[in-house]
Design a protein around this motif. Sequence first.
Motif, PDB file in Angstrom:
ATOM      1  N   PRO A 135      40.698  64.947  16.007  1.00  0.00           N
ATOM      2  CA  PRO A 135      39.801  65.592  16.524  1.00  0.00           C
ATOM      3  C   PRO A 135      38.281  64.893  16.435  1.00  0.00           C
ATOM      4  CG  PRO A 135      40.159  66.824  14.807  1.00  0.00           C
ATOM      5  CD  PRO A 135      41.286  65.970  15.091  1.00  0.00           C
ATOM      6  N   VAL A 136      37.941  64.292  15.358  1.00  0.00           N
ATOM      7  CA  VAL A 136      36.761  63.672  15.282  1.00  0.00           C
ATOM      8  C   VAL A 136      36.795  62.347  15.975  1.00  0.00           C
ATOM      9  CG1 VAL A 136      35.473  62.246  13.505  1.00  0.00           C
ATOM     10  CG2 VAL A 136      36.377  64.320  12.963  1.00  0.00           C
TER      11      VAL A 136
ATOM     12  N   LEU B 165      34.811  62.700   6.641  1.00  0.00           N
ATOM     13  CA  LEU B 165      34.057  62.804   7.819  1.00  0.00           C
ATOM     14  C   LEU B 165      32.734  62.187   7.821  1.00  0.00           C
ATOM     15  CD1 LEU B 165      33.674  64.687  10.474  1.00  0.00           C
ATOM     16  CD2 LEU B 165      32.738  66.350   9.039  1.00  0.00           C
ATOM     17  N   LEU B 166      32.027  62.272   6.829  1.00  0.00           N
ATOM     18  CA  LEU B 166      30.938  61.499   6.950  1.00  0.00           C
ATOM     19  C   LEU B 166      30.947  60.205   6.811  1.00  0.00           C
ATOM     20  CD1 LEU B 166      27.872  61.543   6.298  1.00  0.00           C
ATOM     21  CD2 LEU B 166      28.096  61.482   3.665  1.00  0.00           C
ATOM     22  N   GLN B 167      32.148  59.582   6.284  1.00  0.00           N
ATOM     23  CA  GLN B 167      32.394  58.067   6.300  1.00  0.00           C
ATOM     24  C   GLN B 167      32.923  57.860   7.936  1.00  0.00           C
ATOM     25  OE1 GLN B 167      32.633  55.370   4.699  1.00  0.00           O
ATOM     26  NE2 GLN B 167      34.365  54.238   5.122  1.00  0.00           N
ATOM     27  N   THR B 168      33.510  58.532   8.710  1.00  0.00           N
ATOM     28  CA  THR B 168      33.799  58.116   9.837  1.00  0.00           C
ATOM     29  C   THR B 168      32.442  58.280  10.849  1.00  0.00           C
ATOM     30  OG1 THR B 168      35.889  59.407   9.619  1.00  0.00           O
ATOM     31  CG2 THR B 168      35.172  59.198  11.751  1.00  0.00           C
ATOM     32  N   LEU B 169      31.737  59.141  10.660  1.00  0.00           N
ATOM     33  CA  LEU B 169      30.448  59.199  11.480  1.00  0.00           C
ATOM     34  C   LEU B 169      29.671  58.146  11.156  1.00  0.00           C
ATOM     35  CD1 LEU B 169      29.897  62.954  11.424  1.00  0.00           C
ATOM     36  CD2 LEU B 169      30.932  61.805  13.075  1.00  0.00           C
ATOM     37  N   PHE B 170      29.388  57.528   9.780  1.00  0.00           N
ATOM     38  CA  PHE B 170      28.637  56.598   9.413  1.00  0.00           C
ATOM     39  C   PHE B 170      29.034  55.383  10.007  1.00  0.00           C
ATOM     40  CE2 PHE B 170      28.170  53.196   6.144  1.00  0.00           C
ATOM     41  CZ  PHE B 170      26.923  52.884   6.435  1.00  0.00           C
TER      42      PHE B 170
ATOM     43  N   GLY C 126      47.218  63.567  -6.284  1.00  0.00           N
ATOM     44  CA  GLY C 126      45.704  63.902  -5.311  1.00  0.00           C
ATOM     45  C   GLY C 126      45.710  63.037  -4.511  1.00  0.00           C
ATOM     46  N   ALA C 127      46.027  61.493  -4.824  1.00  0.00           N
ATOM     47  CA  ALA C 127      45.912  60.389  -3.547  1.00  0.00           C
ATOM     48  C   ALA C 127      46.727  60.850  -2.527  1.00  0.00           C
ATOM     49  CB  ALA C 127      46.321  59.012  -4.425  1.00  0.00           C
ATOM     50  N   ALA C 128      48.042  61.263  -2.448  1.00  0.00           N
ATOM     51  CA  ALA C 128      48.533  61.399  -1.394  1.00  0.00           C
ATOM     52  C   ALA C 128      48.049  62.433  -0.644  1.00  0.00           C
ATOM     53  CB  ALA C 128      50.116  61.682  -1.720  1.00  0.00           C
ATOM     54  N   LEU C 129      47.510  63.584  -1.271  1.00  0.00           N
ATOM     55  CA  LEU C 129      46.762  64.700  -0.630  1.00  0.00           C
ATOM     56  C   LEU C 129      45.576  64.164   0.123  1.00  0.00           C
ATOM     57  CD1 LEU C 129      46.465  67.613   0.048  1.00  0.00           C
ATOM     58  CD2 LEU C 129      45.410  67.935  -1.956  1.00  0.00           C
ATOM     59  N   ALA C 130      44.832  63.310  -0.442  1.00  0.00           N
ATOM     60  CA  ALA C 130      43.561  62.616   0.144  1.00  0.00           C
ATOM     61  C   ALA C 130      43.879  62.216   1.465  1.00  0.00           C
ATOM     62  CB  ALA C 130      42.832  61.984  -0.733  1.00  0.00           C
ATOM     63  N   THR C 131      44.941  61.152   1.446  1.00  0.00           N
ATOM     64  CA  THR C 131      45.129  60.449   2.604  1.00  0.00           C
ATOM     65  C   THR C 131      45.797  61.418   3.630  1.00  0.00           C
ATOM     66  OG1 THR C 131      47.289  59.993   1.852  1.00  0.00           O
ATOM     67  CG2 THR C 131      45.725  58.256   1.224  1.00  0.00           C
ATOM     68  N   VAL C 132      46.491  62.524   3.395  1.00  0.00           N
ATOM     69  CA  VAL C 132      46.857  63.268   4.420  1.00  0.00           C
ATOM     70  C   VAL C 132      45.661  64.098   4.934  1.00  0.00           C
ATOM     71  CG1 VAL C 132      48.364  65.247   4.903  1.00  0.00           C
ATOM     72  CG2 VAL C 132      49.201  63.470   3.369  1.00  0.00           C
ATOM     73  N   VAL C 133      44.744  64.412   4.266  1.00  0.00           N
ATOM     74  CA  VAL C 133      43.557  64.929   5.064  1.00  0.00           C
ATOM     75  C   VAL C 133      43.006  64.203   5.936  1.00  0.00           C
ATOM     76  CG1 VAL C 133      41.282  65.974   4.445  1.00  0.00           C
ATOM     77  CG2 VAL C 133      43.119  66.523   3.000  1.00  0.00           C
ATOM     78  N   GLY C 134      42.817  62.781   5.829  1.00  0.00           N
ATOM     79  CA  GLY C 134      42.521  61.942   6.730  1.00  0.00           C
ATOM     80  C   GLY C 134      43.200  61.832   7.780  1.00  0.00           C
ATOM     81  N   VAL C 135      44.581  62.231   7.989  1.00  0.00           N
ATOM     82  CA  VAL C 135      45.293  62.365   9.224  1.00  0.00           C
ATOM     83  C   VAL C 135      44.792  63.518   9.829  1.00  0.00           C
ATOM     84  CG1 VAL C 135      47.545  62.566  10.303  1.00  0.00           C
ATOM     85  CG2 VAL C 135      47.338  61.500   8.090  1.00  0.00           C
ATOM     86  N   LEU C 136      44.548  64.780   9.278  1.00  0.00           N
ATOM     87  CA  LEU C 136      44.161  65.935   9.593  1.00  0.00           C
ATOM     88  C   LEU C 136      42.971  66.013  10.462  1.00  0.00           C
ATOM     89  CD1 LEU C 136      44.911  68.947   9.380  1.00  0.00           C
ATOM     90  CD2 LEU C 136      43.668  69.283   7.285  1.00  0.00           C
TER      91      LEU C 136
END
Length: 357
Positions: free
Chosen positions: A336-337, A270-275, A322-332
Amino acid sequence: MTNACDNTPAGSTGAPLGFFERYLSLWVFLCIAAGTALGLVAPQAAQAVGALEVAQVNIPVGVLIWVMIIPMLMKIDFASLHEVRGQKAGIGVTLFVNWVVKPFSMALIGWLFIKILFADWLPADQLDSYMAGLILLGAAPCTAMVFVWSNLCGGNANFTLSQVALNDLVMVFAFAPIVALLLGVSSIPVPWDTLLLSVVMYIVIPLAIAQAVRAQLLKRGKHVFEAALARIAPFSILALLGTLVLLFSFQGQAIVAQPLVIGILALPILLQTLFIAALGYALNRSLKVRHDVAGPSTMIGASNFFELAVAVAIVLYGFDSGAALATVVGVLIEVPVMLWLVRLVNKSRHWYERALP
């Protein structure tokens, strides 16, 4: 949201969000729930699907990824690259943010959150894997959904096409070296052979297939091409959702045991997207780039080619990593952002244009 997006000019990039795209966050949540439940109730079935591999590539996921990516890559028009000459400043901001800033800022923010601030809250044996997933997201700027975001903020159609075409051309050559560099800096082993295989499988080959199909359809007329895109577009989203169900079926037990992990991973993304959005928008304004060019130039950096990131994470580190999970959180969190950012770009148009000559 609708009122902010109804002022799309004739030069915009296509239709607004369809049914699947508009509620993508809801579908993602449902797929997370379904996949997690499947992983808890029938873990043997999920493991059996995960065992269907050839050369470290899971066959069901490979098929789903291609179905997901190829319709999006068909939208790219490399003939539009001549438009670069007309909007050098906007293209310059796109390339600078996407390839000079974004991968490295994601690695830095990820290191701060994953390795420093929240290291004690996360499984110690997955810290490097989470970092790898964030790096993959940061090195994969948006290819497909940027058409949607550009349309919703009244973006110039020709510029959007040209920046996507140029961005994908850069990605073919720059993705693997940048990922390898940042993995190395993060002291994560670099599986060069698998990384290069991923680039070939999930960028080069699908791009070649998509462009060949595009050329054949356009020979029959633009209306035939657009009708074909409209018919196959839902399959792209369905393939993404199917991939998520499989992913979370492997992550089910870990998610139930540690529900805070997803929330913690969402923070640096989220912070990266906003920055990145703020940087791109500010640079375009300081360079006096037209608003209908600044919008898509900002959106392509703020959003991610999460389909590629998910695919490469699976190939490099596995379904249950954990890498696969992190990328999926990006989709999540992306949809909305990004919708909020589109609204912000539209509402700030008058402020933005006060800086223009």
